[in-house]
Design a protein around this motif. Sequence first.
Motif, mmCIF file in Angstrom:
data_model
loop_
_atom_site.group_PDB
_atom_site.id
_atom_site.type_symbol
_atom_site.label_atom_id
_atom_site.label_comp_id
_atom_site.label_asym_id
_atom_site.label_seq_id
_atom_site.Cartn_x
_atom_site.Cartn_y
_atom_site.Cartn_z
ATOM 1 N N ILE A 40 -20.088 108.184 56.246
ATOM 2 C CA ILE A 40 -18.827 107.700 55.691
ATOM 3 C C ILE A 40 -17.583 108.177 56.789
ATOM 4 C CG2 ILE A 40 -16.944 107.826 53.855
ATOM 5 C CD1 ILE A 40 -19.395 107.851 51.691
ATOM 6 N N ILE A 41 -17.769 109.551 56.648
ATOM 7 C CA ILE A 41 -16.703 110.148 57.918
ATOM 8 C C ILE A 41 -16.670 109.708 59.059
ATOM 9 C CG2 ILE A 41 -15.899 112.222 59.009
ATOM 10 C CD1 ILE A 41 -15.005 112.026 56.076
ATOM 11 N N GLU A 42 -17.928 109.314 59.613
ATOM 12 C CA GLU A 42 -17.863 108.874 61.041
ATOM 13 C C GLU A 42 -18.177 107.048 61.036
ATOM 14 O OE1 GLU A 42 -21.395 110.802 62.661
ATOM 15 O OE2 GLU A 42 -20.838 112.589 62.481
ATOM 16 N N GLY A 43 -17.734 106.593 60.145
ATOM 17 C CA GLY A 43 -17.739 105.199 59.867
ATOM 18 C C GLY A 43 -18.967 104.269 59.907
ATOM 19 N N ARG A 44 -20.140 104.879 59.996
ATOM 20 C CA ARG A 44 -21.293 104.126 60.017
ATOM 21 C C ARG A 44 -21.370 103.309 58.550
ATOM 22 N NH1 ARG A 44 -23.204 108.257 63.028
ATOM 23 N NH2 ARG A 44 -23.377 109.667 61.407
ATOM 24 N N LEU A 45 -20.609 103.925 57.252
ATOM 25 C CA LEU A 45 -20.601 103.133 56.086
ATOM 26 C C LEU A 45 -19.050 102.922 55.981
ATOM 27 C CD1 LEU A 45 -22.893 105.227 53.846
ATOM 28 C CD2 LEU A 45 -23.142 102.876 54.602
ATOM 29 N N ALA A 46 -18.633 101.825 56.293
ATOM 30 C CA ALA A 46 -17.396 101.395 56.751
ATOM 31 C C ALA A 46 -16.612 101.365 55.267
ATOM 32 C CB ALA A 46 -17.301 100.065 57.177
ATOM 33 N N PRO A 47 -15.206 101.715 55.323
ATOM 34 C CA PRO A 47 -14.429 101.556 54.234
ATOM 35 C C PRO A 47 -14.530 100.379 53.571
ATOM 36 C CG PRO A 47 -13.077 102.517 56.282
ATOM 37 C CD PRO A 47 -14.356 101.903 56.495
ATOM 38 N N GLY A 48 -14.689 100.381 52.121
ATOM 39 C CA GLY A 48 -14.861 99.261 51.324
ATOM 40 C C GLY A 48 -16.283 98.867 51.075
ATOM 41 N N THR A 49 -17.126 99.349 51.948
ATOM 42 C CA THR A 49 -18.621 98.832 51.846
ATOM 43 C C THR A 49 -19.254 99.262 50.477
ATOM 44 O OG1 THR A 49 -18.994 99.447 54.344
ATOM 45 C CG2 THR A 49 -21.001 99.243 52.724
ATOM 46 N N LYS A 50 -19.988 98.179 50.000
ATOM 47 C CA LYS A 50 -20.596 98.294 48.684
ATOM 48 C C LYS A 50 -21.859 99.129 48.965
ATOM 49 C CE LYS A 50 -22.595 96.053 44.821
ATOM 50 N NZ LYS A 50 -21.863 96.714 43.653
ATOM 51 N N LEU A 51 -22.189 100.313 48.036
ATOM 52 C CA LEU A 51 -22.987 101.291 48.172
ATOM 53 C C LEU A 51 -24.132 100.643 47.192
ATOM 54 C CD1 LEU A 51 -20.998 104.466 48.722
ATOM 55 C CD2 LEU A 51 -22.286 103.085 50.543
ATOM 56 N N ARG A 52 -25.276 99.965 47.701
ATOM 57 C CA ARG A 52 -26.253 99.583 46.666
ATOM 58 C C ARG A 52 -27.267 100.604 46.629
ATOM 59 N NH1 ARG A 52 -25.328 94.247 45.887
ATOM 60 N NH2 ARG A 52 -23.895 93.167 46.699
ATOM 61 N N VAL A 53 -27.352 101.059 45.415
ATOM 62 C CA VAL A 53 -28.339 102.260 45.399
ATOM 63 C C VAL A 53 -29.841 101.690 45.754
ATOM 64 C CG1 VAL A 53 -29.667 103.863 43.695
ATOM 65 C CG2 VAL A 53 -27.103 103.295 43.419
ATOM 66 N N GLU A 54 -30.439 100.619 45.273
ATOM 67 C CA GLU A 54 -31.716 100.021 45.619
ATOM 68 C C GLU A 54 -32.039 100.016 47.069
ATOM 69 O OE1 GLU A 54 -28.918 96.535 44.576
ATOM 70 O OE2 GLU A 54 -29.081 98.438 44.038
ATOM 71 N N HIS A 55 -31.021 99.601 47.778
ATOM 72 C CA HIS A 55 -31.124 99.726 49.225
ATOM 73 C C HIS A 55 -30.934 100.988 49.949
ATOM 74 C CE1 HIS A 55 -29.444 95.198 48.979
ATOM 75 N NE2 HIS A 55 -30.710 95.255 48.936
ATOM 76 N N LEU A 56 -30.028 101.676 49.454
ATOM 77 C CA LEU A 56 -29.622 103.101 50.206
ATOM 78 C C LEU A 56 -30.746 104.261 50.031
ATOM 79 C CD1 LEU A 56 -25.868 103.361 49.459
ATOM 80 C CD2 LEU A 56 -26.836 103.216 51.949
ATOM 81 N N LYS A 57 -31.269 104.072 48.970
ATOM 82 C CA LYS A 57 -32.355 105.160 48.256
ATOM 83 C C LYS A 57 -33.652 104.972 49.614
ATOM 84 C CE LYS A 57 -34.977 102.288 44.901
ATOM 85 N NZ LYS A 57 -36.195 102.236 45.779
ATOM 86 N N ASP A 58 -33.847 104.013 50.007
ATOM 87 C CA ASP A 58 -34.983 103.748 50.810
ATOM 88 C C ASP A 58 -34.419 104.318 52.385
ATOM 89 O OD1 ASP A 58 -36.863 102.905 49.174
ATOM 90 O OD2 ASP A 58 -35.887 100.704 49.609
ATOM 91 N N ALA A 59 -33.035 103.915 52.611
ATOM 92 C CA ALA A 59 -32.426 104.259 53.930
ATOM 93 C C ALA A 59 -32.467 105.911 53.923
ATOM 94 C CB ALA A 59 -31.175 103.629 54.138
ATOM 95 N N TYR A 60 -32.080 106.461 52.857
ATOM 96 C CA TYR A 60 -31.774 108.140 52.806
ATOM 97 C C TYR A 60 -33.114 108.851 52.440
ATOM 98 C CZ TYR A 60 -27.065 107.248 54.312
ATOM 99 O OH TYR A 60 -26.081 106.680 54.744
ATOM 100 N N GLY A 61 -34.080 108.000 51.982
ATOM 101 C CA GLY A 61 -35.361 108.601 51.659
ATOM 102 C C GLY A 61 -35.464 109.576 50.381
#
Length: 245
Positions: A40-61
């Motif tokens: 978030i700080i570095e902008g890879r997750l841009a301001p306003g981005t919807k954070l979908r748990v079902e997608h992010l859980k795999d991306a972050y392991g």
Amino acid sequence: MDHPIESAAPGPVTAEFRSGNGGSGKTLVGTAYRSLRRDIIEGRLAPGTKLRVEHLKDAYGVGAGTLREALALLVSDALVVAQDQRGFHVKPMSLADFHDITQTRILLECEALRQSMQNGDDVWESRLVAAFHRLDRAEKRLDGQQDDHFDEWEERNREFHQALISACTSAWVRHFLGILYQQAERYRRLAIMHKPIPRDVHREHQAILDAALAHDADTACKVLSEHIGMTYEAMKHLPAEMFSG
């Protein structure tokens, strides 16, 4: 300016969670929290981005429950917004928001610096000089290699500002300054990395140090206010799309 400034006052989340200590479950939460926060700080997750748990859980392991706990910590940091029935979103950025952060930080940090200078002794002065020395070295490494050394500079900058107010007697003032410093980090990164206006940050820090060591409170607060305000002035010169998501 993330927490960034130590405080005896209760923080929004526990240090145990932030450090990832205290058991495997909490370690996973802490790891996910730090990874999400960095993105978030570095902008890879841009301001306003919807954070979908079902997608992010795999991306972050991590599992869905662990990810929700990490997102809840980021909500308490005011970096993520939780909306009923709409899930989690990265908190938007705006000039109006940063102006509010900047003005409130100036108000509190100048008061904290005055208190710190009134109470500061030789130990406080030596702590401040040491923090400035480490920041100076980090600033030299930052020149020309910003991507590689920004995180180090950010940490040393935090330590310097923390040292300035370390003799402040109000734990609550230090606590709220920690939150404000952290909130400013996304904006500060853009301003330092893109340099939209000419600025000698080293000279600004040197002026703050000199006035503080001279116990000239009025001058110290003046140059500190100008220093904090310059980041907002720099943001005004960046294209709005760079921080609006």
